[in-house]
Design a protein around this motif. Structure first.
Motif, short mmCIF file in Angstrom:
data_model
loop_
_atom_site.label_atom_id
_atom_site.label_comp_id
_atom_site.label_asym_id
_atom_site.label_seq_id
_atom_site.Cartn_x
_atom_site.Cartn_y
_atom_site.Cartn_z
N SER A 286 4.06 10.17 -7.24
CA SER A 286 2.68 10.01 -6.81
C SER A 286 2.48 8.62 -6.22
O SER A 286 3.06 7.64 -6.72
N PRO A 287 1.63 8.49 -5.20
CA PRO A 287 1.33 7.16 -4.66
C PRO A 287 0.50 6.30 -5.62
O PRO A 287 0.31 5.11 -5.37
N LEU A 288 0.02 6.91 -6.69
CA LEU A 288 -0.76 6.17 -7.68
C LEU A 288 0.08 5.76 -8.89
O LEU A 288 -0.45 5.24 -9.87
N ASP A 289 1.39 5.98 -8.80
CA ASP A 289 2.31 5.64 -9.89
C ASP A 289 2.82 4.21 -9.67
O ASP A 289 3.65 3.98 -8.79
N PRO A 290 2.33 3.22 -10.44
CA PRO A 290 2.74 1.83 -10.19
C PRO A 290 4.23 1.60 -10.38
O PRO A 290 4.83 0.79 -9.68
N ASP A 291 4.84 2.30 -11.31
CA ASP A 291 6.29 2.13 -11.51
C ASP A 291 7.07 2.60 -10.30
O ASP A 291 8.04 1.97 -9.88
N ALA A 292 6.63 3.72 -9.72
CA ALA A 292 7.31 4.23 -8.52
C ALA A 292 7.16 3.25 -7.36
O ALA A 292 8.13 2.97 -6.63
N ILE A 293 5.96 2.69 -7.21
CA ILE A 293 5.73 1.74 -6.12
C ILE A 293 6.53 0.46 -6.34
O ILE A 293 7.19 -0.05 -5.42
N ASN A 294 6.50 -0.07 -7.55
CA ASN A 294 7.20 -1.32 -7.84
C ASN A 294 8.71 -1.19 -7.67
O ASN A 294 9.40 -2.17 -7.40
N ASN A 295 9.21 0.03 -7.80
CA ASN A 295 10.65 0.28 -7.63
C ASN A 295 10.98 0.91 -6.29
O ASN A 295 12.10 1.40 -6.08
N ILE B 149 -5.55 19.57 4.81
CA ILE B 149 -4.65 18.54 4.30
C ILE B 149 -4.88 17.29 5.15
O ILE B 149 -5.07 17.37 6.36
N GLY B 150 -4.90 16.14 4.49
CA GLY B 150 -5.11 14.89 5.22
C GLY B 150 -4.36 13.75 4.56
O GLY B 150 -3.76 13.92 3.50
N TYR B 151 -4.39 12.59 5.20
CA TYR B 151 -3.73 11.41 4.64
C TYR B 151 -4.67 10.22 4.67
O TYR B 151 -5.41 10.02 5.62
N VAL B 152 -4.66 9.46 3.58
CA VAL B 152 -5.53 8.29 3.43
C VAL B 152 -4.77 7.20 2.69
O VAL B 152 -3.75 7.46 2.06
N GLY B 153 -5.29 5.99 2.75
CA GLY B 153 -4.73 4.92 1.95
C GLY B 153 -4.92 5.23 0.47
O GLY B 153 -6.02 5.57 0.03
N ALA B 154 -3.83 5.16 -0.30
CA ALA B 154 -3.94 5.47 -1.73
C ALA B 154 -4.93 4.55 -2.42
O ALA B 154 -5.65 4.97 -3.32
N GLY B 155 -4.98 3.29 -2.00
CA GLY B 155 -5.94 2.36 -2.57
C GLY B 155 -7.37 2.80 -2.32
O GLY B 155 -8.24 2.61 -3.17
N LYS C 202 -12.88 16.29 -6.02
CA LYS C 202 -12.84 17.39 -5.06
C LYS C 202 -11.58 17.43 -4.21
O LYS C 202 -11.39 18.36 -3.43
N VAL C 203 -10.74 16.40 -4.31
CA VAL C 203 -9.46 16.44 -3.62
C VAL C 203 -8.34 16.21 -4.61
O VAL C 203 -8.54 15.65 -5.68
N LYS C 204 -7.17 16.66 -4.23
CA LYS C 204 -5.98 16.51 -5.07
C LYS C 204 -4.96 15.67 -4.32
O LYS C 204 -4.70 15.91 -3.13
N ILE C 205 -4.40 14.67 -4.98
CA ILE C 205 -3.36 13.84 -4.38
C ILE C 205 -2.00 14.46 -4.68
O ILE C 205 -1.64 14.66 -5.83
N LEU C 206 -1.27 14.78 -3.63
CA LEU C 206 0.02 15.44 -3.79
C LEU C 206 1.12 14.45 -4.15
O LEU C 206 1.11 13.30 -3.70
N LYS C 207 2.06 14.89 -4.96
CA LYS C 207 3.29 14.15 -5.17
C LYS C 207 4.24 14.47 -4.02
O LYS C 207 4.22 15.57 -3.47
N ILE C 208 5.07 13.50 -3.66
CA ILE C 208 5.99 13.65 -2.53
C ILE C 208 7.42 13.43 -3.00
O ILE C 208 7.71 12.47 -3.72
N ASP D 185 0.84 -1.19 0.00
CA ASP D 185 0.00 0.00 0.00
C ASP D 185 0.87 1.24 0.00
O ASP D 185 2.06 1.19 0.35
N ALA D 186 0.29 2.35 -0.39
CA ALA D 186 0.95 3.65 -0.28
C ALA D 186 -0.02 4.62 0.38
O ALA D 186 -1.23 4.52 0.17
N THR D 187 0.51 5.51 1.20
CA THR D 187 -0.33 6.52 1.84
C THR D 187 -0.32 7.78 0.99
O THR D 187 0.74 8.28 0.59
N ALA D 188 -1.52 8.28 0.70
CA ALA D 188 -1.67 9.49 -0.12
C ALA D 188 -1.96 10.68 0.78
O ALA D 188 -2.71 10.58 1.74
N PHE D 189 -1.38 11.81 0.43
CA PHE D 189 -1.65 13.07 1.12
C PHE D 189 -2.53 13.92 0.20
O PHE D 189 -2.20 14.13 -0.98
N VAL D 190 -3.66 14.35 0.73
CA VAL D 190 -4.66 15.01 -0.09
C VAL D 190 -4.94 16.42 0.42
O VAL D 190 -4.91 16.68 1.62
#
Length: 291
Positions: A230-239, A197-203, A214-220, A109-114
């Motif tokens: 981005s927590p929604l970038d599968p290549d970033a997560i896989n690596n 600003i808040g944090y949630v499970g990216a999934g 209505k919310v924006k997922i921030l890149k970290i 999993d990845a945590t998203a900041f919104v």
């Protein structure tokens, strides 16, 4: 047989309900409690599983990783979903109670900041994020051209995500941070608050297309000069390039293992893996076998 799933929302009291021929003595009755990060996924996995094998009934509730682990310890659950590993204290408590458990890592999993979609912010460094969540940075005008106080939407201390963020950032959360009961409440809070600003499970947010309106997922980025991911970038997560990614756990009572095994094998099979991926999580290669 979708009626066989009993989904208790974490903000309500848990009431023991069993449909059809389910009862507390039913050897195919499974109780699963814990992480709100995993609860929606757990419900969908259980729905699909009980359609394939309607002899099972699965009761599911959230409330946070800590609550799930405590429920396991007290004999009130067969499976504890957790977005964090066991603490040293919890390991010792299981030993003292002579309770044997099995540990399963079933997804990544990845945590998203919104933030609100209208906030003119696209990314944050880890250091700046830590200063925001700890309360050192109190107004958006310290980093962007918005003169508004920052409102933090977080989780209670029983949440595995709360513990995960705290440890990764090496901070104590601001005492002004709002403590919400789950991902849905954080999303709703930030949707309605242009300074939030808040944090949630990216999934969780990836699985709800309405959230993205209505919310924006921030890149970290790890530092001021690093690439932002981005927590929604599968290549970033896989690596392993995204700073806030983590394994998701299921702790299972050893005495419940024979009963739970068919469901665990379902999660690791083709249908289960597809559901996990459809929810925005990432599956692990070593899942592809029966146990």
């Amino acid at each position: 047989m979708k009626q066989k799933i009993i989904n208790y929302f974490p903000s309500f009291c848990v009431i023991s309900l069993f449909f059809f021929n389910s009862c507390s003595t039913n050897t195919n009755s499974i109780k699963m409690k814990g992480s709100d990060t995993e609860v929606n996924l757990a419900v969908n996995l259980a729905e699909e599983f009980t359609e394939l094998d309607p002899t099972f009934s699965i009761a599911i509730s959230g409330g946070g990783s800590g609550l799930g682990i405590t429920s396991l310890m007290n004999g009130q659950a067969d499976i504890a979903n957790s977005s964090r590993p066991l603490s040293d204290e919890e390991i010792q408590q299981f030993k003292e109670k002579d309770i044997e458990i099995k540990t399963i890592v079933f997804a990544e999993d990845a945590t998203a900041f919104v933030v609100h979609k209208d906030l003119p912010l696209e990314e944050l460094s880890v250091d700046t994020l830590g200063q925001i969540l700890s309360g050192k940075i109190k107004n958006w005008n310290e980093i962007i051209d918005v003169d508004q106080p920052i409102n933090i939407y977080g989780r209670q201390s029983s949440s595995g995500t709360h513990s995960f963020i705290k440890k990764k950032l090496k901070i104590e959360f601001s005492n002004t941070a709002k403590e919400m009961t789950g991902n849905a409440q954080i999303i709703e809070g930030v949707k309605a608050d242009k300074t939030g600003i808040g944090y949630v499970g990216a999934g969780y947010v990836a699985h709800d297309p309405n959230s993205g309106q209505k919310v924006k997922i921030l890149k970290i980025r790890e530092n001021a000069t690093a690439v932002a991911y981005s927590p929604l970038d599968p290549d970033a997560i896989n690596n392993s390039l995204y700073y806030f990614q983590r394994p998701l756990y299921q702790f299972v009572l050893a005495k419940s293992w024979d009963k739970v095994r068919p469901f665990i094998n379902f999660e690791r099979g083709g249908i289960g893996r597809k559901l996990i991926e459809d929810h925005g999580y990432y599956t692990l290669e070593n899942q592809q076998h029966e146990i």
